[in-house]
Design a protein around this motif. Structure first.
Motif, short mmCIF file in Angstrom:
data_model
loop_
_atom_site.label_atom_id
_atom_site.label_comp_id
_atom_site.label_asym_id
_atom_site.label_seq_id
_atom_site.Cartn_x
_atom_site.Cartn_y
_atom_site.Cartn_z
N PRO A 331 0.84 -1.12 0.02
CA PRO A 331 0.16 -0.05 0.05
C PRO A 331 0.86 1.22 0.05
O PRO A 331 2.08 1.31 0.67
CB PRO A 331 -0.88 -0.20 1.28
N ALA A 332 0.54 2.15 -0.62
CA ALA A 332 1.21 3.52 -0.69
C ALA A 332 1.43 4.15 0.79
O ALA A 332 2.86 4.45 0.88
CB ALA A 332 0.28 4.51 -1.47
N ARG A 333 0.87 3.97 1.70
CA ARG A 333 1.31 4.37 3.01
C ARG A 333 2.26 3.53 3.78
O ARG A 333 2.67 4.04 4.53
CB ARG A 333 -0.16 4.38 3.88
N HIS A 334 2.69 2.32 3.24
CA HIS A 334 3.67 1.40 3.73
C HIS A 334 4.89 1.41 2.67
O HIS A 334 5.60 0.68 2.79
CB HIS A 334 3.02 0.15 3.82
N GLN A 335 4.90 2.05 1.43
CA GLN A 335 6.01 2.08 0.84
C GLN A 335 7.04 2.99 1.43
O GLN A 335 8.10 3.13 0.79
CB GLN A 335 5.70 2.50 -0.66
N SER A 336 6.88 4.01 2.21
CA SER A 336 8.09 4.56 3.14
C SER A 336 7.63 4.71 4.53
O SER A 336 6.36 5.00 4.66
CB SER A 336 8.28 5.86 2.24
N MET A 337 8.50 4.93 5.44
CA MET A 337 8.07 5.19 6.71
C MET A 337 7.43 6.70 6.75
O MET A 337 6.73 6.91 7.44
CB MET A 337 9.37 5.09 7.70
N HIS A 338 8.07 7.40 5.81
CA HIS A 338 7.67 8.95 5.74
C HIS A 338 6.12 8.91 5.46
O HIS A 338 5.40 9.57 5.84
CB HIS A 338 8.39 9.62 4.55
N ASN A 339 5.75 8.19 4.42
CA ASN A 339 4.20 7.81 4.15
C ASN A 339 3.45 7.34 5.11
O ASN A 339 2.38 7.93 5.47
CB ASN A 339 4.24 7.08 2.70
N ALA A 340 4.07 6.28 5.76
CA ALA A 340 3.39 5.87 7.03
C ALA A 340 3.06 6.86 8.09
O ALA A 340 2.03 7.04 8.75
CB ALA A 340 4.00 4.61 7.64
N ILE A 341 3.83 7.74 8.41
CA ILE A 341 3.94 8.79 9.63
C ILE A 341 2.84 10.05 8.99
O ILE A 341 2.02 10.28 9.37
CB ILE A 341 5.14 9.34 9.83
N ASN A 342 3.28 10.23 7.49
CA ASN A 342 2.32 11.41 7.21
C ASN A 342 1.04 10.81 7.06
O ASN A 342 0.02 11.70 7.26
CB ASN A 342 2.90 11.63 5.55
N TRP A 343 0.55 9.65 6.59
CA TRP A 343 -0.96 9.34 6.74
C TRP A 343 -1.46 9.56 8.21
O TRP A 343 -2.45 10.05 8.19
CB TRP A 343 -1.00 7.83 6.47
N SER A 344 -0.75 9.30 9.10
CA SER A 344 -1.24 9.83 10.27
C SER A 344 -1.34 11.37 10.78
O SER A 344 -2.46 11.57 11.25
CB SER A 344 -0.53 9.09 11.39
N TYR A 345 -0.54 11.96 10.31
CA TYR A 345 -0.40 13.54 10.45
C TYR A 345 -1.39 14.22 9.47
O TYR A 345 -2.04 14.97 10.10
CB TYR A 345 1.08 13.80 9.71
N GLN A 346 -1.82 13.33 8.50
CA GLN A 346 -3.23 14.13 7.47
C GLN A 346 -4.38 13.71 8.40
O GLN A 346 -5.31 14.49 7.78
CB GLN A 346 -2.92 13.55 6.13
N GLN A 347 -4.33 12.81 9.33
CA GLN A 347 -5.77 12.62 9.99
C GLN A 347 -5.91 13.46 11.04
O GLN A 347 -7.29 13.48 11.62
CB GLN A 347 -5.63 11.06 10.47
N ILE A 348 -5.04 14.22 11.56
CA ILE A 348 -5.20 15.08 12.84
C ILE A 348 -5.47 16.34 12.35
O ILE A 348 -5.23 16.80 11.26
CB ILE A 348 -4.09 15.07 13.84
N SER A 349 -6.14 17.15 13.32
CA SER A 349 -6.29 18.62 12.99
C SER A 349 -5.48 19.45 12.65
O SER A 349 -4.19 19.31 13.18
CB SER A 349 -7.38 19.31 13.95
N PRO A 350 -5.46 20.76 11.89
CA PRO A 350 -4.33 21.73 11.87
C PRO A 350 -3.74 22.03 13.20
O PRO A 350 -2.56 22.14 13.25
CB PRO A 350 -4.97 22.63 11.04
N LYS A 351 -4.54 22.17 14.23
CA LYS A 351 -4.02 22.81 15.60
C LYS A 351 -3.17 21.45 16.11
O LYS A 351 -2.12 21.78 16.86
CB LYS A 351 -5.35 22.87 16.53
N GLN A 352 -3.75 20.49 16.04
CA GLN A 352 -2.92 19.12 16.39
C GLN A 352 -1.69 18.89 15.55
O GLN A 352 -0.36 18.63 16.13
CB GLN A 352 -3.75 18.00 16.49
N GLN A 353 -1.58 19.21 14.23
CA GLN A 353 -0.55 19.12 13.50
C GLN A 353 0.57 20.11 14.18
O GLN A 353 1.78 20.03 14.17
CB GLN A 353 -0.85 19.46 12.01
N GLN A 354 0.20 21.24 14.42
CA GLN A 354 0.95 22.45 14.89
C GLN A 354 1.49 22.17 16.28
O GLN A 354 2.93 22.28 16.34
CB GLN A 354 0.44 23.62 14.96
#
Length: 804
Positions: A331-354
């Motif tokens: 799966p694309a989200r498992h083709q790199s650790m950056h993608n795996a982490i970014n998948w989680s990062y995109q699921q949280i709100s902008p305030k939580q990202q900050q």
């Protein structure tokens, strides 16, 4: 009779007969190419209408169409029999490693009638899907009506969930009536639905709950990077695989889960790959660098096609960019650790990202107090809620230890990702300055009795180091000195000499005041004398510092410098000068009313008196100090007094008393995790045990002391270790190796100008004479001089390999 073909085989054969590619068939039937691929792999079943459409496009006869559509209902097995089978489960090509505890908990939950919804949580790449599939393969007995796997990674709303479930369960395709259809068809059925990747569907929790409310025996097993916080939800958190310890040897590494996974995956690419003594340390480092995350270990192992583990260690600093794969089936989200982490990062709100980005300013975790002081947020309640959300999303961890403030931290790969995001923001310099300001105040608030503060300092070491480096980069020598100079003892014990020297060299080049310059000189003396055993250089630095403190009329600092000069004089054999320095320092402390420092100077004078053979006077001073340390519960000083009282008892041949004192000192230093203290107590204990004929115990003690001192580059202490080792070897008729130890110890003492005091010299000469009697005079003399050409590392390796 020919063997029955699975649905996937039939679909593939009919497609080939029509000379259609998967893409062409998908276009004609109006579905995704991925759906055709999964159906042919028996990983997905078509709905009735889709199966009929496929049969029509493939131009099947009526009889063929009937068999084809019927077979579509039994995907996942090539033969039809009465035994229930998991339904459409993806194949697992690798062995599951070290999840016995989680599997047992999961099985218990699945067997419990009152538990209907279970969520496997954890960060991306931790192995949630793999664990769910493992339990599914063995659950069909408990779920006779089927075990179904539904990949929801591409689902973004309730309608997508409905379509995916309808297709998997072979129900009428529906975006909105799917719950009703499931209720009609599976109201009484004992089935297990595995819903994979639901973290982006938290808002659908009420619909998942609705499935349970309108069925009797259906159970849900969810995999998610965050909890749904749904009524009746039971969570099983997955953490990374346990990591090897720093001193783990080959046999221990072979059973370590993280190492096992790395080696197993590497062997799939190269069957000749093996864990060996040569690459063990590198593989251990790799496991640490990737946090023991299964996906990261797999991605790192894939690089062994081109890189040895030793080379891979260097490429993994930092690791995030290298941890990727070109595997098109992943799966694309498992083709790199950056993608795996970014998948989680995109699921949280902008305030939580900050907030996640801002937390990357901390190194190796932080306390809540530090977050509240450094991270801008006027609403503390809101900050707590955002922290809780990051923990729920498996992006942040919280640890709580007894009598210690709770700490928040990230896995190092998540921290690297968050730090990259922070570096791109304009807020970084201001945040770094707030971080520096906080840790300046933190360091200044600490007591000079750093042994007592060690438990607080050690977790913050990396934050303080980062603050110092930021201060240097911004030319803020005042802040840097506040983080370096008050912690001389701490950096001495838990830092590195090269790092200290770099900091001090930079400080000395700045326009610092006289008091700060004096403290820099003290630290230079500390490094030279007590880190590098260069006592003459250390003495010169301390004499400069003493003159500066005298000019500034700083009595406490004067006394401290005199004490250090006393210790240097004592180690060089200048006992009268050492006593003079210690007594002068003691007098100053008496005038200042510093009782603890007065007793500390009594202990120091006792060290000198012991070396002069004045055991009675030394014992009297140590006993007085001991009573004070016990009353005040100052443990490091208590251990020090006990250890020297044990040495005096040994020279007086009160062996039982000596053993008791050394063991008490050892226990205290072990509690404090003071490695130098531990090594000192073990070194002193070894001859006591030997004289009581406890040879095996004596050898164990001296080997442990030697191992610690070698790792700390404590050459003064190594000389003592070699002398004690010689005693044990002589006692066990290994005269040649004993003489090598004594010869190398003498060489060390001559190089460092550290003479052995009289009482110890007399003891040692007796043992050396006895050992030489086991050889001819010529043999003994030749061995003594040739041993000085033996590399110290080689000799120590030989000694550490000895067994009782």
């Amino acid at each position: 009779m020919p063997e029955a073909r699975s649905f996937g085989q039939q679909l593939r054969d009919y497609r080939h007969q029509r000379q259609l590619t998967q893409a062409a068939l998908a276009e004609e039937v109006g579905c995704a190419v991925e759906s055709i691929r999964k159906m042919e792999a028996n990983r997905q079943r078509p709905s009735r209408s889709l199966a009929a459409r496929l049969a029509k496009i493939l131009q099947l006869s009526a009889e063929q169409s009937q068999i084809f559509c019927a077979q579509a209902r039994v995907v996942g097995t090539a033969e039809v029999n009465s035994a229930p089978k998991p339904s459409g489960l993806p194949l697992t090509a690798t062995k599951l490693i070290n999840r016995q505890t989680e599997l047992a908990t999961l099985q218990t939950y699945l067997n419990a009638e009152h538990i209907r919804m279970i969520t496997l949580t954890g960060p991306g790449g931790v192995g949630k899907t793999r664990l769910a599939l493992q339990i599914a393969q063995h659950s069909h007995k408990h779920f006779p009506d089927g075990v179904y796997f539904v990949d929801l990674a591409q689902a973004s709303n309730v309608a997508d969930i409905g379509l995916a479930l309808s297709q998997t369960l072979n129900l009428p395709s529906s975006k909105y009536a799917w719950q009703h259809h499931i209720q009609l068809h599976y109201q009484q059925a004992r089935i297990l639905l595995i819903l994979d990747n639901v973290e982006q569907l938290v808002s659908a929790a009420e619909h998942f709950r609705g499935l349970l409310d309108h069925t009797t025996n259906l159970k849900l097993l969810l995999t998610s990077r965050t909890l749904l916080h749904c009524a009746g939800e039971y969570a099983i958190p997955l953490t990374p695989l346990s990591l090897p310890t720093a001193d783990a040897k080959l046999n221990e590494l072979k059973t370590n889960p993280a190492v096992q996974l790395f080696v197993q995956r590497a062997q799939t690419l190269n069957p000749q790959f093996a864990l060996t003594n040569h690459n063990a340390e590198a593989i251990k480092q790799i496991c640490w660098q990737v946090d023991g995350l299964p996906l990261a270990l797999e991605l790192a192992a894939a690089r062994t096609r081109l890189l040895t583990p030793e080379a891979l260690v260097a490429y993994l600093q930092p690791p995030l960019a290298l941890l990727s794969t070109n595997d098109p089936t992943a799966p694309a989200r498992h083709q790199s650790m950056h993608n795996a982490i970014n998948w989680s990062y995109q699921q949280i709100s902008p305030k939580q990202q900050q907030l996640l980005r801002q937390l990357a300013i901390f190194q190796a975790g932080c306390t809540l107090d530090a977050i509240q002081a450094i991270v801008p947020n006027n609403n503390q309640l809101d900050l707590l809620e955002q922290l809780a959300s990051l923990i729920d999303h498996s992006l942040l961890n919280m640890q709580a230890e007894a009598e210690q403030p709770q700490r928040f931290s990230m896995l190092s790969l998540i921290h690297e990702f968050a730090a990259q995001q922070l570096a791109e923001q304009a807020e970084f310099p201001k945040l770094a300055q707030r971080h520096l300001n906080y840790y300046v105040m933190y360091c200044e608030s600490l007591s000079q009795q750093l042994f007592a503060a060690r438990q607080a300092l050690l977790p913050e070491r990396e934050n303080i180091r980062a603050a110092i480096n930021w201060a240097i980069s911004t030319q803020n020598w005042v802040a840097a000195s506040s983080c370096i100079l008050p912690l001389a003892e701490f950096w001495y014990r838990y830092g590195a000499a090269e790092e200290l020297q770099m900091w001090l060299a930079w400080l000395s080049s700045q326009p610092i005041d006289s008091a700060t310059q004096a403290r820099c000189n003290e630290m230079q003396g500390y490094i030279a004398a007590f880190l590098q055993s260069q006592y003459r250089d250390g003495q010169a630095w301390y004499q400069q510092a003493l003159a500066q403190h005298q000019a500034l009329q700083q009595p406490a600092a004067i006394a401290d410098n005199l004490a250090k000069l006393g210790e240097i004089a004592m180690e060089q054999g200048h006992y009268a000068q050492a006593l003079e320095h210690y007594r002068h320092a003691c007098s100053i402390h008496e005038q200042l009313g510093d009782q603890a420092s007065v007793f500390a100077m009594h202990d120091c004078q006792a060290m000198v008196l012991l070396r002069q053979g004045q055991f009675g006077h030394a014992q009297q001073l140590l006993q007085q100090s001991l009573d004070y340390w016990q009353q005040q519960q100052i443990l490091p000083s208590l251990a020090f007094s006990l250890n020297y009282l044990g040495m005096i008892a040994f020279y007086q041949l009160r062996l039982s008393k000596a053993q008791q004192a050394h063991e008490q000192a050892l226990a205290i230093w072990q509690t404090l995790d003071d490695q130098r203290g531990i090594a000192s107590a073990l070194n002193a204990l070894a001859p006591v045990l030997l004289h009581q004929n406890q040879i095996a115990a004596a050898l164990t003690a001296i080997k442990q002391s030697l191992h610690i001192r070698w790792s700390l580059h404590d050459y003064d202490g190594l000389a003592w270790n070699l002398e004690r080792f010689g005693e044990i070897l002589s006692k066990t008729d290994q005269a040649e190796l004993a003489l090598q130890c004594w010869s190398k110890a003498k060489q060390l003492r001559d190089e460092l100008a550290l003479p052995l005091f009289e009482a110890e010299q007399k003891r040692l000469q007796i043992h050396i004479k006895q050992a030489k009697q086991q050889l001819t005079s010529a043999q003994a003399q030749q061995l003594w001089f040739s041993s000085q050409n033996v590399a110290l590392a080689q000799l120590i390796q030989t000694l550490l390999g000895l067994t009782p």
